[in-house]
Design a protein around this motif. Sequence first.
Motif, PDB file in Angstrom:
ATOM      1  N   GLY A  16      36.130  38.349  36.132  1.00 14.74           N
ATOM      2  CA  GLY A  16      37.579  38.371  36.344  1.00 14.74           C
ATOM      3  C   GLY A  16      38.000  39.544  37.210  1.00 14.74           C
ATOM      4  N   LEU A  17      37.374  40.690  36.969  1.00 16.00           N
ATOM      5  CA  LEU A  17      37.712  41.889  37.741  1.00 16.00           C
ATOM      6  C   LEU A  17      37.396  41.651  39.233  1.00 16.00           C
ATOM      7  CD1 LEU A  17      36.774  45.526  36.710  1.00 16.00           C
ATOM      8  CD2 LEU A  17      36.553  44.772  39.046  1.00 16.00           C
ATOM      9  N   GLU A  18      36.189  41.163  39.501  1.00 13.27           N
ATOM     10  CA  GLU A  18      35.796  40.923  40.907  1.00 13.27           C
ATOM     11  C   GLU A  18      36.684  39.870  41.561  1.00 13.27           C
ATOM     12  OE1 GLU A  18      34.115  42.234  43.223  1.00 13.27           O
ATOM     13  OE2 GLU A  18      33.245  43.731  41.912  1.00 13.27           O
ATOM     14  N   THR A  19      36.998  38.831  40.780  1.00 14.26           N
ATOM     15  CA  THR A  19      37.819  37.740  41.305  1.00 14.26           C
ATOM     16  C   THR A  19      39.193  38.265  41.693  1.00 14.26           C
ATOM     17  OG1 THR A  19      36.646  36.174  39.898  1.00 14.26           O
ATOM     18  CG2 THR A  19      38.778  35.464  40.732  1.00 14.26           C
ATOM     19  N   ALA A  20      39.813  38.999  40.773  1.00 15.82           N
ATOM     20  CA  ALA A  20      41.165  39.514  41.021  1.00 15.82           C
ATOM     21  C   ALA A  20      41.167  40.464  42.219  1.00 15.82           C
ATOM     22  CB  ALA A  20      41.666  40.231  39.767  1.00 15.82           C
ATOM     23  N   LYS A  21      40.161  41.334  42.272  1.00 12.19           N
ATOM     24  CA  LYS A  21      40.107  42.319  43.363  1.00 12.19           C
ATOM     25  C   LYS A  21      40.004  41.621  44.719  1.00 12.19           C
ATOM     26  CE  LYS A  21      36.505  45.084  43.843  1.00 12.19           C
ATOM     27  NZ  LYS A  21      35.566  46.176  43.630  1.00 12.19           N
ATOM     28  N   GLN A  22      39.136  40.622  44.789  1.00 10.18           N
ATOM     29  CA  GLN A  22      38.930  39.970  46.091  1.00 10.18           C
ATOM     30  C   GLN A  22      40.147  39.134  46.509  1.00 10.18           C
ATOM     31  OE1 GLN A  22      34.980  38.350  46.946  1.00 10.18           O
ATOM     32  NE2 GLN A  22      34.257  39.406  45.130  1.00 10.18           N
ATOM     33  N   GLU A  52      42.522  41.641  47.856  1.00 12.87           N
ATOM     34  CA  GLU A  52      42.075  42.131  49.173  1.00 12.87           C
ATOM     35  C   GLU A  52      42.360  41.109  50.269  1.00 12.87           C
ATOM     36  OE1 GLU A  52      38.371  45.149  48.537  1.00 12.87           O
ATOM     37  OE2 GLU A  52      38.048  43.111  47.881  1.00 12.87           O
ATOM     38  N   ALA A  53      42.364  39.827  49.892  1.00 17.70           N
ATOM     39  CA  ALA A  53      42.640  38.781  50.886  1.00 17.70           C
ATOM     40  C   ALA A  53      44.144  38.585  51.098  1.00 17.70           C
ATOM     41  CB  ALA A  53      41.993  37.472  50.450  1.00 17.70           C
ATOM     42  N   GLY A  54      44.965  39.373  50.383  1.00 21.62           N
ATOM     43  CA  GLY A  54      46.410  39.346  50.656  1.00 21.62           C
ATOM     44  C   GLY A  54      47.256  38.656  49.607  1.00 21.62           C
ATOM     45  N   ALA A  55      46.608  38.091  48.566  1.00 21.78           N
ATOM     46  CA  ALA A  55      47.396  37.392  47.535  1.00 21.78           C
ATOM     47  C   ALA A  55      48.124  38.399  46.646  1.00 21.78           C
ATOM     48  CB  ALA A  55      46.476  36.534  46.671  1.00 21.78           C
ATOM     49  N   GLU A 106      43.121  52.658  40.906  1.00 20.93           N
ATOM     50  CA  GLU A 106      41.865  52.886  41.652  1.00 20.93           C
ATOM     51  C   GLU A 106      41.841  52.048  42.941  1.00 20.93           C
ATOM     52  OE1 GLU A 106      38.296  51.932  39.326  1.00 20.93           O
ATOM     53  OE2 GLU A 106      37.386  51.402  41.261  1.00 20.93           O
ATOM     54  N   TRP A 107      42.250  50.773  42.854  1.00 23.63           N
ATOM     55  CA  TRP A 107      42.235  49.904  44.046  1.00 23.63           C
ATOM     56  C   TRP A 107      43.221  50.416  45.094  1.00 23.63           C
ATOM     57  CZ3 TRP A 107      42.570  44.501  41.158  1.00 23.63           C
ATOM     58  CH2 TRP A 107      41.402  44.325  40.424  1.00 23.63           C
ATOM     59  N   HIS A 108      44.407  50.848  44.610  1.00 25.16           N
ATOM     60  CA  HIS A 108      45.402  51.347  45.571  1.00 25.16           C
ATOM     61  C   HIS A 108      44.875  52.604  46.269  1.00 25.16           C
ATOM     62  CE1 HIS A 108      49.048  49.087  43.691  1.00 25.16           C
ATOM     63  NE2 HIS A 108      48.489  48.404  44.668  1.00 25.16           N
ATOM     64  N   GLU A 109      44.137  53.415  45.519  1.00 31.81           N
ATOM     65  CA  GLU A 109      43.609  54.662  46.091  1.00 31.81           C
ATOM     66  C   GLU A 109      42.421  54.393  47.004  1.00 31.81           C
ATOM     67  OE1 GLU A 109      42.231  58.209  43.555  1.00 31.81           O
ATOM     68  OE2 GLU A 109      44.329  57.784  43.057  1.00 31.81           O
ATOM     69  N   ASN A 110      41.494  53.544  46.536  1.00 29.12           N
ATOM     70  CA  ASN A 110      40.219  53.404  47.260  1.00 29.12           C
ATOM     71  C   ASN A 110      40.145  52.212  48.205  1.00 29.12           C
ATOM     72  OD1 ASN A 110      39.344  55.594  45.842  1.00 29.12           O
ATOM     73  ND2 ASN A 110      38.443  54.364  44.207  1.00 29.12           N
ATOM     74  N   ILE A 111      41.008  51.211  48.010  1.00 24.59           N
ATOM     75  CA  ILE A 111      40.907  50.031  48.884  1.00 24.59           C
ATOM     76  C   ILE A 111      42.086  49.998  49.852  1.00 24.59           C
ATOM     77  CG2 ILE A 111      40.658  47.519  49.013  1.00 24.59           C
ATOM     78  CD1 ILE A 111      39.587  47.580  46.133  1.00 24.59           C
ATOM     79  N   ASP A 112      43.282  49.832  49.303  1.00 26.87           N
ATOM     80  CA  ASP A 112      44.448  49.723  50.185  1.00 26.87           C
ATOM     81  C   ASP A 112      45.700  49.903  49.323  1.00 26.87           C
ATOM     82  OD1 ASP A 112      46.483  48.961  51.864  1.00 26.87           O
ATOM     83  OD2 ASP A 112      45.499  47.142  52.601  1.00 26.87           O
ATOM     84  N   ALA A 113      46.540  50.853  49.705  1.00 28.97           N
ATOM     85  CA  ALA A 113      47.732  51.148  48.894  1.00 28.97           C
ATOM     86  C   ALA A 113      48.726  49.992  48.915  1.00 28.97           C
ATOM     87  CB  ALA A 113      48.395  52.423  49.409  1.00 28.97           C
ATOM     88  N   SER A 114      48.563  49.058  49.867  1.00 29.93           N
ATOM     89  CA  SER A 114      49.550  47.976  49.947  1.00 29.93           C
ATOM     90  C   SER A 114      49.119  46.707  49.184  1.00 29.93           C
ATOM     91  CB  SER A 114      49.828  47.640  51.419  1.00 29.93           C
ATOM     92  OG  SER A 114      48.674  47.077  51.980  1.00 29.93           O
ATOM     93  N   LEU A 115      47.998  46.772  48.445  1.00 28.81           N
ATOM     94  CA  LEU A 115      47.577  45.585  47.670  1.00 28.81           C
ATOM     95  C   LEU A 115      48.686  45.208  46.696  1.00 28.81           C
ATOM     96  CD1 LEU A 115      43.848  46.209  46.632  1.00 28.81           C
ATOM     97  CD2 LEU A 115      44.734  45.040  48.645  1.00 28.81           C
TER      98      LEU A 115
END
Length: 346
Positions: free
Chosen positions: A56-62, A65-68, A86-95
């Motif tokens: 679930g974690l991987e699914t939600a993250k991806q 990341e694809a813009g959903a 963590e995602w906002h800090e390490n991946i993209d603050a606009s997720l």
Amino acid sequence: MSNSGLNWLEWISAIFHIASEALFQRFFARHLPKRMVLPQLAGLTCIVTGATSGIGLETAKQLAEAGAHVVLACRNTAAAEALVEEWHENIDASLKVEVMQLNLLSLSSVRSFCTAWESRNAPLHVLINNAGICSLLAPQKFSEDGYEEHMQVNYLAPALLTLLLLPSLLRCASRIVNVNSDAECFGAVDPDDLNLTSTSSGYSSLIAYAGSKLAQIYFTSILNSHLQYRSGVHAMCVNPGIVTTNVTRTLPKLVQTSHRHSTLFFFNPLEGARSVLFCATAQQALEHANKLRSEGWPLCPLFSSDCKPRIKHIQDQELSKASKVWDRTLELVGLSNDVIEKLLNP
Ligand SMILES: NC(=O)c1ccc[n+]([C@@H]2O[C@H](COP(=O)([O-])OP(=O)(O)OC[C@H]3O[C@@H](n4cnc5c(N)ncnc54)[C@H](OP(=O)(O)O)[C@@H]3O)[C@@H](O)[C@H]2O)c1
């Protein structure tokens, strides 16, 4: 017959099926990339249950990341908030990710979640019923609603969630993706004993888990038959494969698989999320679903961990059992028999 309701031939076939999955899933999925390549999903809203861990974690993250716009529907909201940070800090603050409280061990929590969601009057494009438990070797336990925990968390609560979110799902072309398991082949469901209280030869957590997954296939099939041709909602079930996650947390430490890496035979969560993401986003998944609908196939679309359709054969008596499971489920979650009719013809 054993307490699972399977005869010895069915047991041997189920064991053979699971053993071949464990040994060969990597080989069968060799055409897939390690990480699914997703289309742009901006404008889509997805709810993922159990997004604090594993698949679930991987699914939600991806999906995010694809813009959903992704809603993490979790019982441990602190853990989910920490993930978002963590995602906002390490991946993209606009997720676009948000957290909502959902505890599947409580039907009233499911109702509160749906009331909160439905008050937005917004479309829901993808519902991923991922959260689940597999308390192997654990004694039988019951939820606050009085239902066996595997049945409640893996089946009854997601069924209620799905039905209560149908108004949002009917506002757009949408998909319901149920994270199922090939362990369903060990399952047998007795509509008169969905709560597993009268198994004559004792309780088995494996049989309870398998039964909850088989019940979900029955329910999803009847749901699709009610929705057919009258809506753009497609419901399907998918087996993620055998994945190293926290799902084995009740087993002795030695055989737990709570590592994030893949093993020689087992998938890591990134690999386990591929078939789930395929069902949630791929055009081919919809094409297969539409083909089954047009052919009048009685079961819901089922997908394997290699993202290929799986055909499960079903006999007439099993179909009538599926209808009984549907009726009994509505009764157990407190909904009327005409719930779908009312939604389709308000
Ligand atoms: N791993 C496998 O080999 C495998 C194989 C076939 C199918 N599956 C299915 O894949 C799905 C995901 O499992 P996983 O392997 O990723 O396991 P996992 O790492 O244990 O993740 C399960 C998720 O479900 C959540 N959850 C459990 N009980 C809940 C409840 N009462 N209310 C709300 N959320 C709850 C957990 O939240 P907490 O962190 O709060 O506990 C966690 O986020 C399950 O449906 C499982 O049956 C897994």
